[in-house]
Design a protein around this motif. Structure first.
Motif, mmCIF file in Angstrom:
data_model
loop_
_atom_site.group_PDB
_atom_site.id
_atom_site.type_symbol
_atom_site.label_atom_id
_atom_site.label_comp_id
_atom_site.label_asym_id
_atom_site.label_seq_id
_atom_site.Cartn_x
_atom_site.Cartn_y
_atom_site.Cartn_z
ATOM 1 N N ALA A 132 -15.441 11.369 24.823
ATOM 2 C CA ALA A 132 -14.097 12.890 25.179
ATOM 3 C C ALA A 132 -14.183 13.136 23.643
ATOM 4 O O ALA A 132 -14.949 12.610 22.618
ATOM 5 C CB ALA A 132 -12.896 12.143 25.332
ATOM 6 N N ALA A 133 -13.199 14.074 23.245
ATOM 7 C CA ALA A 133 -13.669 15.074 21.702
ATOM 8 C C ALA A 133 -13.130 14.518 20.870
ATOM 9 O O ALA A 133 -13.676 15.140 19.653
ATOM 10 C CB ALA A 133 -12.141 15.899 22.589
ATOM 11 N N THR A 134 -12.624 13.638 21.056
ATOM 12 C CA THR A 134 -11.742 12.753 19.443
ATOM 13 C C THR A 134 -12.793 11.201 19.999
ATOM 14 O O THR A 134 -12.864 10.338 20.933
ATOM 15 C CB THR A 134 -10.561 12.684 18.780
ATOM 16 N N ARG A 135 -12.830 10.739 17.922
ATOM 17 C CA ARG A 135 -12.912 8.448 18.400
ATOM 18 C C ARG A 135 -11.880 8.536 18.397
ATOM 19 O O ARG A 135 -12.533 7.527 19.814
ATOM 20 C CB ARG A 135 -12.914 8.914 17.291
ATOM 21 N N GLN A 136 -10.593 8.637 18.862
ATOM 22 C CA GLN A 136 -9.714 7.852 19.052
ATOM 23 C C GLN A 136 -9.731 7.843 20.197
ATOM 24 O O GLN A 136 -9.279 6.588 21.514
ATOM 25 C CB GLN A 136 -8.296 8.693 18.623
ATOM 26 N N ALA A 137 -10.305 9.324 21.313
ATOM 27 C CA ALA A 137 -10.639 9.293 23.013
ATOM 28 C C ALA A 137 -11.389 8.965 23.535
ATOM 29 O O ALA A 137 -11.521 7.983 24.583
ATOM 30 C CB ALA A 137 -9.754 10.783 22.916
ATOM 31 N N ALA A 140 -19.745 8.966 20.404
ATOM 32 C CA ALA A 140 -19.565 9.564 20.848
ATOM 33 C C ALA A 140 -19.977 11.090 19.822
ATOM 34 O O ALA A 140 -19.916 12.360 20.097
ATOM 35 C CB ALA A 140 -18.319 9.938 21.653
ATOM 36 N N GLY A 141 -19.814 11.099 18.522
ATOM 37 C CA GLY A 141 -19.659 11.869 17.882
ATOM 38 C C GLY A 141 -20.841 12.936 17.887
ATOM 39 O O GLY A 141 -21.863 12.499 17.753
ATOM 40 N N ARG A 142 -20.473 14.065 16.842
ATOM 41 C CA ARG A 142 -21.495 15.202 16.611
ATOM 42 C C ARG A 142 -22.135 14.999 15.381
ATOM 43 O O ARG A 142 -23.094 14.986 14.922
ATOM 44 C CB ARG A 142 -21.459 16.894 17.061
ATOM 45 N N VAL A 150 -20.358 4.225 24.128
ATOM 46 C CA VAL A 150 -19.185 4.968 24.647
ATOM 47 C C VAL A 150 -20.478 6.478 23.902
ATOM 48 O O VAL A 150 -20.365 6.478 22.912
ATOM 49 C CB VAL A 150 -18.154 4.845 23.417
ATOM 50 N N ILE A 151 -21.101 7.243 24.577
ATOM 51 C CA ILE A 151 -22.179 8.292 24.219
ATOM 52 C C ILE A 151 -20.943 9.732 24.583
ATOM 53 O O ILE A 151 -20.094 10.062 25.218
ATOM 54 C CB ILE A 151 -22.805 8.521 25.240
ATOM 55 N N HIS A 152 -21.899 10.432 23.574
ATOM 56 C CA HIS A 152 -21.340 12.392 24.429
ATOM 57 C C HIS A 152 -22.254 12.620 26.045
ATOM 58 O O HIS A 152 -22.945 12.131 25.997
ATOM 59 C CB HIS A 152 -21.888 13.345 23.013
ATOM 60 N N PRO A 153 -21.333 13.194 26.214
ATOM 61 C CA PRO A 153 -22.019 12.929 27.501
ATOM 62 C C PRO A 153 -23.613 14.245 27.782
ATOM 63 O O PRO A 153 -24.866 13.311 28.706
ATOM 64 C CB PRO A 153 -20.981 14.334 28.616
#
Length: 394
Positions: free
Chosen positions: A83-88, A13-15, A57-60
């Motif tokens: 979500a906004a962070t890797r942990q979340a 999900a990261g950028r 888990v991906i970015h929307p």
């Protein structure tokens, strides 16, 4: 004892901002070896029969990119928005698994496409034996600490330090609880899932990682991975052959392979008529299609009258270098009834080494007679055959 169910959560999900911008999207979708990074990472887990579920888990915003990376395996891969962070994001992936909870979960960075079966096996075995397990490699570089990123404060003992990798394996219920509790402790930042497990008081074992299990962080990492998957280009090894012959006439010496040898005849030619070096020059030039010795040193040009043939060899070596070549070895066979070459072989090898930059083990000088047959057998001339091997671009 029943086989325990295993699931994998791939965090994508990261950028990937440190990898720079690309029209292909974030780094997990950059192409290496013709496919997105995520596609390669997924392939490692999809081919394993012991992993029951795979959650990515991906970015929307990356739904289309993710579908493209998953390809035909959409029925085996579950996409979850992060979500906004890797942990979340990891927590969302873990929560998604509650509808059919596994016994063991492997949490893996989607931008580590080279995790091997051996590493994954070690993590699974370590997790079965305890609360958690992570692959790690010992540090080999000297470690320095600085407070301002400019001045060294101290050198840190690296003997007990390890670099953590993924996948990191845990008992599902334990790591889910740890993540839930960590989410409530909003002032706490964790860099990986093992650090959350440690914070929660869970035991985590170290198992052998692998140097090739790299995380693609920077643009150069992606470039290196791309070259690796495309395969190393075939080494461009070229072989050139050369042949030369000169007439023998009355005289007091011959020059062979750069060595002046007293003799009752001499070789007739425009230069010093060194047949060995003339053949070698042609062999070297042949490896890059640069013509022959006459192309570069025409007999009609008076400036080469009596010239030392060392000049020709050094010129050919320079042309090879300009073409990106590196001479690997040379082999010269002198065909002559006389004089004997063996007493002068070491001097010839030294001379050729000085011209080509080769060590003696890469230079061969041999001699043979013509068994008194033909012009060589009648001592009317001396011939030479040479071979040169050159690597280009290697």
């Amino acid at each position: 004892m029943a086989e325990r169910k295993i699931a994998a959560v791939l965090v994508a999900a990261g950028r990937g901002e440190r990898a720079g911008r690309s029209s292909e999207g974030p780094k997990q979708y950059r192409r290496i070896g013709g496919r997105p990074v995520l596609s390669w990472t997924l392939a490692t887990f999809l081919q394993r029969s012991d992993i029951d579920r795979i959650v990515v888990v991906i970015h929307p915003d990356d739904e289309t990119l993710a579908q493209g990376a998953v390809g035909a395996d959409t029925n085996r891969v579950e996409l979850v928005h992060g979500a906004a962070t890797r942990q979340a994001s990891v927590l969302r992936g873990l929560r998604h698994l509650r509808n059919d909870a596994p016994d063991i979960v492997l949490i893996h960075d989607a931008v580590r496409p080279f995790a091997s079966d051996a590493v994954i096996d070690a993590v699974i075995d370590g997790t079965r034996a305890g609360m958690g397990a992570i692959p790690a490699i010992s540090l080999t570089d000297t470690i320095k600490r600085s407070s301002d990123c400019a001045t060294i404060i101290e050198t840190i003992d690296r003997s007990s330090l390890f670099a953590a990798q993924t996948p990191q394996g845990f008992r599902y219920d334990a790591i889910l609880t740890a993540h839930e509790n960590a989410a409530d402790a909003s002032d706490t930042t964790f860099t990986d899932d093992a650090s959350i497990a440690e914070w929660a008081g869970l035991a985590v074992a170290l198992v052998p990682g692998a140097a090739e299990n790299v995380k693609l962080t920077l643009a150069i990492d992606i470039d290196v991975a791309d070259r690796k998957l495309k395969g190393s280009p075939m080494i461009d090894v070229r072989t050139g052959n050369g042949y030369d012959v000169h007439q023998l006439v009355p005289g007091d010496h011959v020059t062979l392979c750069g060595v002046r040898i007293p003799h009752d005849q001499t070789l007739l030619g425009h230069s010093d008529a060194d047949v060995g070096l003339h053949a070698l020059t042609d062999a070297i030039l042949a490896t890059c299609g640069a013509g022959d010795i006459g192309t570069h040193f025409p007999p009609s040009d008076p400036q080469w009258r009596g010239a030392a043939s060392e000049i020709f060899v050094r010129h050919a070596v320079g042309i090879v270098g300009d073409h990106g070549g590196r001479i690997c070895n040379v082999d010269i066979t002198l065909i002559s009834e006389a004089p004997k070459v063996s007493p002068h072989r070491e001097a010839m090898v030294r001379a050729i080494g000085d011209m080509t930059g080769l060590t003696p083990d890469r230079i061969s000088v041999k001699a043979t007679t013509n068994e008194t047959i033909g012009f060589v057998g009648r001592r009317e001339g001396i011939a030479a055959i040479a071979t040169a091997s050159v690597v280009y671009g290697g």
